[in-house]
Motif scaffolding. Structure first.
Motif, mmCIF file in Angstrom:
data_model
loop_
_atom_site.group_PDB
_atom_site.id
_atom_site.type_symbol
_atom_site.label_atom_id
_atom_site.label_comp_id
_atom_site.label_asym_id
_atom_site.label_seq_id
_atom_site.Cartn_x
_atom_site.Cartn_y
_atom_site.Cartn_z
ATOM 1 N N GLY A 71 5.578 -1.487 -3.468
ATOM 2 C CA GLY A 71 4.632 -2.594 -3.434
ATOM 3 C C GLY A 71 4.423 -3.061 -2.003
ATOM 4 O O GLY A 71 3.809 -2.374 -1.209
ATOM 5 N N GLY A 72 4.923 -4.240 -1.694
ATOM 6 C CA GLY A 72 4.808 -4.743 -0.328
ATOM 7 C C GLY A 72 3.885 -5.927 -0.232
ATOM 8 O O GLY A 72 3.614 -6.613 -1.221
ATOM 9 N N VAL A 99 -0.335 -6.038 -1.876
ATOM 10 C CA VAL A 99 -0.637 -5.622 -3.254
ATOM 11 C C VAL A 99 -1.769 -6.465 -3.838
ATOM 12 O O VAL A 99 -2.633 -5.976 -4.556
ATOM 13 C CB VAL A 99 0.623 -5.741 -4.132
ATOM 14 C CG1 VAL A 99 0.299 -5.497 -5.593
ATOM 15 C CG2 VAL A 99 1.688 -4.773 -3.647
ATOM 16 N N LEU A 100 -1.744 -7.742 -3.496
ATOM 17 C CA LEU A 100 -2.756 -8.674 -3.978
ATOM 18 C C LEU A 100 -4.177 -8.141 -3.786
ATOM 19 O O LEU A 100 -5.012 -8.221 -4.675
ATOM 20 C CB LEU A 100 -2.570 -9.979 -3.183
ATOM 21 C CG LEU A 100 -3.562 -11.094 -3.336
ATOM 22 C CD1 LEU A 100 -3.673 -11.532 -4.778
ATOM 23 C CD2 LEU A 100 -3.137 -12.287 -2.465
ATOM 24 N N ARG A 101 -4.437 -7.589 -2.618
ATOM 25 C CA ARG A 101 -5.786 -7.098 -2.338
ATOM 26 C C ARG A 101 -5.965 -5.622 -2.654
ATOM 27 O O ARG A 101 -7.021 -5.211 -3.128
ATOM 28 C CB ARG A 101 -6.129 -7.351 -0.867
ATOM 29 C CG ARG A 101 -7.489 -6.813 -0.486
ATOM 30 C CD ARG A 101 -8.085 -7.520 0.688
ATOM 31 N NE ARG A 101 -9.394 -6.995 1.021
ATOM 32 C CZ ARG A 101 -10.127 -7.402 2.024
ATOM 33 N NH1 ARG A 101 -9.671 -8.365 2.798
ATOM 34 N NH2 ARG A 101 -11.300 -6.890 2.259
ATOM 35 N N MET A 130 -0.716 -1.476 -5.631
ATOM 36 C CA MET A 130 0.550 -0.853 -5.266
ATOM 37 C C MET A 130 0.304 0.581 -4.791
ATOM 38 O O MET A 130 -0.828 1.032 -4.709
ATOM 39 C CB MET A 130 1.505 -0.919 -6.454
ATOM 40 C CG MET A 130 1.786 -2.393 -6.798
ATOM 41 S SD MET A 130 3.021 -2.716 -8.037
ATOM 42 C CE MET A 130 4.525 -2.200 -7.243
ATOM 43 N N HIS A 169 6.242 -12.500 -3.410
ATOM 44 C CA HIS A 169 4.793 -12.321 -3.489
ATOM 45 C C HIS A 169 4.313 -13.077 -4.730
ATOM 46 O O HIS A 169 4.055 -12.474 -5.773
ATOM 47 C CB HIS A 169 4.470 -10.844 -3.604
ATOM 48 C CG HIS A 169 5.292 -9.958 -2.711
ATOM 49 N ND1 HIS A 169 5.105 -9.915 -1.351
ATOM 50 C CD2 HIS A 169 6.305 -9.098 -2.976
ATOM 51 C CE1 HIS A 169 5.962 -9.045 -0.816
ATOM 52 N NE2 HIS A 169 6.701 -8.539 -1.784
ATOM 53 N N ASP A 204 1.491 -11.928 -7.044
ATOM 54 C CA ASP A 204 1.717 -10.773 -7.906
ATOM 55 C C ASP A 204 2.770 -11.055 -8.971
ATOM 56 O O ASP A 204 3.182 -10.149 -9.687
ATOM 57 C CB ASP A 204 2.232 -9.575 -7.093
ATOM 58 C CG ASP A 204 1.392 -9.295 -5.862
ATOM 59 O OD1 ASP A 204 0.167 -9.463 -5.944
ATOM 60 O OD2 ASP A 204 1.970 -8.914 -4.828
#
Lengths: 455, 455
Positions: free
Chosen positions: B146-147, B150-152, B155, B371, B374
């Motif tokens: 993920g990291g 991920v929001l935009r 994954m 995050h 997410d």
């Protein structure tokens, strides 16, 4: 064994259709046949689906899951002895969960009903396609449906958070995940998305909704070359700041045929070598589309453009793009293709296909349009009197192998494209599909004969 | 049978490491052990990987694929008799394909090297995480990493267009698709993404790149309640018009510990009940972030905010969020958790976990960040002297089942979380994972004992 009687015990007498009630149904949108099947079973609950599957699996019967039967690849086709499983009575749509932006639905709900439920909560379910009123959510998941907004929101796979699936042996596999991030073991739902009912029967799903992206702005553009189409796409993607939602291309043969035969007014005065329909969804949609069109002009990419001044005009632009019915009207046979290929190969592929088609059939006509941003073109071919379906399939599909194209961008393989699967998949890939099929459906109960050459 | 000698014939004597060259390696980032294994094999080509797999499969040997060994769940752990397969010599990065926005890479290339290759072409590979310099692309795909974005951008799964995978029996499964849309049969690559090396060895991938989204604007914000955190998120998502790239939450215990022990300056003067780090990526990033912060103020959601005035300041905000090393420094044991749960349950879950932890261990400390957009929280727990790892696992994981949470949002299951898989997956799901494992790796050659309770 009296199959109809046994199934009646599970779902009740009104929900096992036979005789004319079967043959009145069509099993596909194109090519459409009157359905032949032993019966159509219409369960109301997942438990009933499970009992039906276990019964068929135990008795060596073929079970064909059906959604809205609007597919274009014969995935819902049934043979005379098959049992069709219609999810048309499982249409529950649960209330939108606003905090997580999700919605739980039964597989038989139509795409349009789900879109409307999202919209009523001021949210968006972004998958959209022409058959929205009859296509079911289960069907769109089973075929990983694409449509007009893939560019921004992805395909159906990207909208599915959780699935409930009934396996061939009746096992209910409930993976009703609601989380965006969940790496707890294999993401099993991915196997069933796009498997066209051959690995399991989708009965329920958790879908991801999106915030409404604001207003839409739409432009209909004439261009003088395919290079300009690609350059304008790069420019629009960069300038629209993530808000570009559609970038549709139309060859002039398509626009001329639709505008000429249908009830449309051409948005542009003159004819052009290519046409593009751009849609931007944003709070600043009007400003962004003007900016894209202006930049396109200044760089010499655009020959003429019409920006929709209101929703009615925007709808009239889309009506041209979507009017496949006009294109397919009449009694002549029609072949419809759905392919994807690298953008850089599109022009030469279409030119060469046009040439080959003309050599084979002097009077054949081809109309080309599609989601160029996703690498996806649709071809409507009117072969005329002497065209053989198989020969035209070969003309369309065989050249795709060398250029890394796909024989199915978004419609699936079903029955229609099965014998060309090797153009887009290696032997090891097809063998692995068969391994998967055998692991989950060892007796080949579910939708046998679809997708893979051997199943 | 002399295993080391046989493997030497495949990869050469320099590429079968034994003895100290094995024990000098660590097999995991946290908890880190000196590796024990029969040997480490370092193939240079897919053909060599295939020969190694076939050899191990034929001789009943366990083969453990390893990337950068920066995982946090023990997925790369080896037992003394195992053979570790390191892809560290397979690091080729092909030139960026600008027209299709793709890049082809070998699995051993580091995440950072791929990011840099994309960046050199003025494009973006959007997966990003702290271990970027050592984590490999193969490892990030095998764990569906993920990291921070991920929001935009989604994954790792959402970035993978094509994969080449070697199966346990040595079959090379090449699915090097470059197309965004390809529904030609099952999308097999989906099975291998996130399977942690238990179903196949990822040797090569086609990744999707994105246009550079423009400038970044960053704000560090203090808020007085978790409700305000969620409301500000909804507001930011709506106003940033699709350009919101990160929305990270930090509890005050986290910020105080990192700022207090580390080399940081607090961006805000006073302390707050919660902190949020917002990042917007857009051509209009500065305007959008000002607008979000102003709207947040006006609605009473924000207590204090600092908008980064330059890249240096933005980096200093991120340095606080990313400074897990400071948090983990020292000789006390540290436990790190990675969970996801519905946003609406976050506050009560953390409050109740804090209470339970305190009842069990009076001196335990917990630092929470993650995050939030997410649904993903990370917990760092310092249990102090008397804390049992198993007991704390139970406190963290067991309550997740009832609220639909996941015991692994992005780190995977590996060895560490295997016995809690049932909190996030049903028995039918776990059985189906085992069915899949048996179909693709019937002799359980690849990474045995990982992910599933039985494999």
């Amino acid at each position: 064994m009296n199959i109809v009687e046994d199934l009646t015990k599970i779902v009740g007498v009104q929900n096992v259709l036979t005789g004319e009630m079967v043959s009145q149904r069509l099993d596909c949108y194109l090519p459409a046949h009157a359905m032949e099947a032993l019966c159509v079973v219409r369960p109301e609950t997942t438990e009933q689906v499970s009992m039906i599957a276990a019964y068929c699996d135990g008795h060596g019967l073929a079970l064909v899951p059906q959604g809205g039967r609007t597919g274009l690849a014969g995935g819902a086709y049934t043979r005379p002895g098959d049992i069709a499983l219609s999810l048309e009575r499982m249409t529950t749509i649960c209330p939108v969960e606003r905090s997580g932006l999700t919605i739980e639905v039964e597989a038989g709900a139509t795409l349009q009903a789900v879109q409307e439920a999202a919209s009523a909560a001021d949210l968006l379910y972004p998958v959209d396609l022409g058959a929205r009123g009859s296509a079911t959510i289960g069907g769109t998941i089973a075929t990983n449906a694409g449509g007009n907004s893939v560019l921004r929101y992805g395909m159906t796979r990207d909208q599915v958070l959780g699935l409930e699936v009934v396996l061939a042996d009746g096992t209910v596999l409930s993976s009703m995940n609601r989380l965006i991030k969940n790496n707890a073991g294999f993401d099993l739902k991915q196997m069933f998305v796009g498997s066209e009912g051959t690995l399991g029967i989708i009965t329920r799903a958790v879908l991801r909704l999106r915030p409404n992206a604001g207003l839409k702005a739409t432009a209909f553009i004439g261009l003088s070359s395919f290079d300009a189409v690609l350059e304008l796409f790069a420019l629009a993607a960069a300038e629209a700041d993530g808000a570009l939602s559609s970038y549709e291309v139309m060859w002039p043969s398509f626009v001329d045929a639709v505008v000429g035969r249908g009830n449309h007014r051409s948005p542009l005065e003159n004819t052009h070598a290519l046409y593009v329909l751009i849609e931007i969804e944003s709070h600043r949609a009007d400003a962004l589309i003007s900016q894209v069109v202006t930049s396109g002009w200044e760089r010499g990419l655009i020959d003429d453009a019409s920006i929709a001044q209101n929703i009615g005009q925007a709808n009239s632009f889309w009506a041209i793009r979507d009017d496949i019915d006009t294109l397919c009207a009449g009694s002549d046979p029609i072949l419809l293709y759905d392919i994807s290929l690298p953008q850089t190969h599109m022009k030469s592929y279409i030119d060469s296909l046009q040439d080959n088609l003309h050599i084979y059939l002097q009077n054949a006509k081809m109309f080309v349009f599609g989601h160029v941003a996703d690498g996806n073109l649709h071809l409507v071919i009117r072969p005329g009197e002497h065209g053989h379906h198989d020969a035209i399939d070969a003309l369309v599909y065989l050249p795709l192998e060398a250029i890394g194209g796909s024989i199915s961008a978004e419609h699936g393989i079903g029955l229609e494209k099965r014998s060309y699967l090797h153009c887009s998949r290696t032997e090891a890939e097809i063998d692995t599909m068969v391994r998967l099929k055998r692991a989950l459906d060892p007796r080949s109960t579910l939708n046998p004969g679809k997708v893979m050459p051997l199943s």
